[in-house]
Design a protein around this motif. Structure first.
Motif: not given
Length: 65
Positions: A29-52
């Motif tokens: 009933r469950i699957t999982g898949s990693g997206m790496g950095e292809t679908q970030p929730k927070v778009a940032c260029t100089a991300c803070t640790e909280e954004e990471h």
């Protein structure tokens, strides 16, 4: 590197699936898949640790049968 982050993301997704299965949800009933950095929730260029931290996440979609 991007390839390292993708592999790390995939390992996190698999660990999340294993955890949920250990709690009694059928493996079929469950699957999982990693997206790496292809679908970030927070778009940032100089991300803070909280954004990471927000980008290191597991998301669930619950589908009613």
């Amino acid at each position: 590197s991007d390839s390292y982050n993708l592999r790390l993301s995939d390992r996190r997704a698999k660990a999340t699936v294993q955890y949920i299965v250990s709690k009694g949800i059928s493996k079929e009933r469950i699957t999982g898949s990693g997206m790496g950095e292809t679908q970030p929730k927070v778009a940032c260029t100089a991300c803070t640790e909280e954004e990471h931290a927000q980008n290191r996440r597991s998301e669930f979609l619950i589908i009613k049968k």
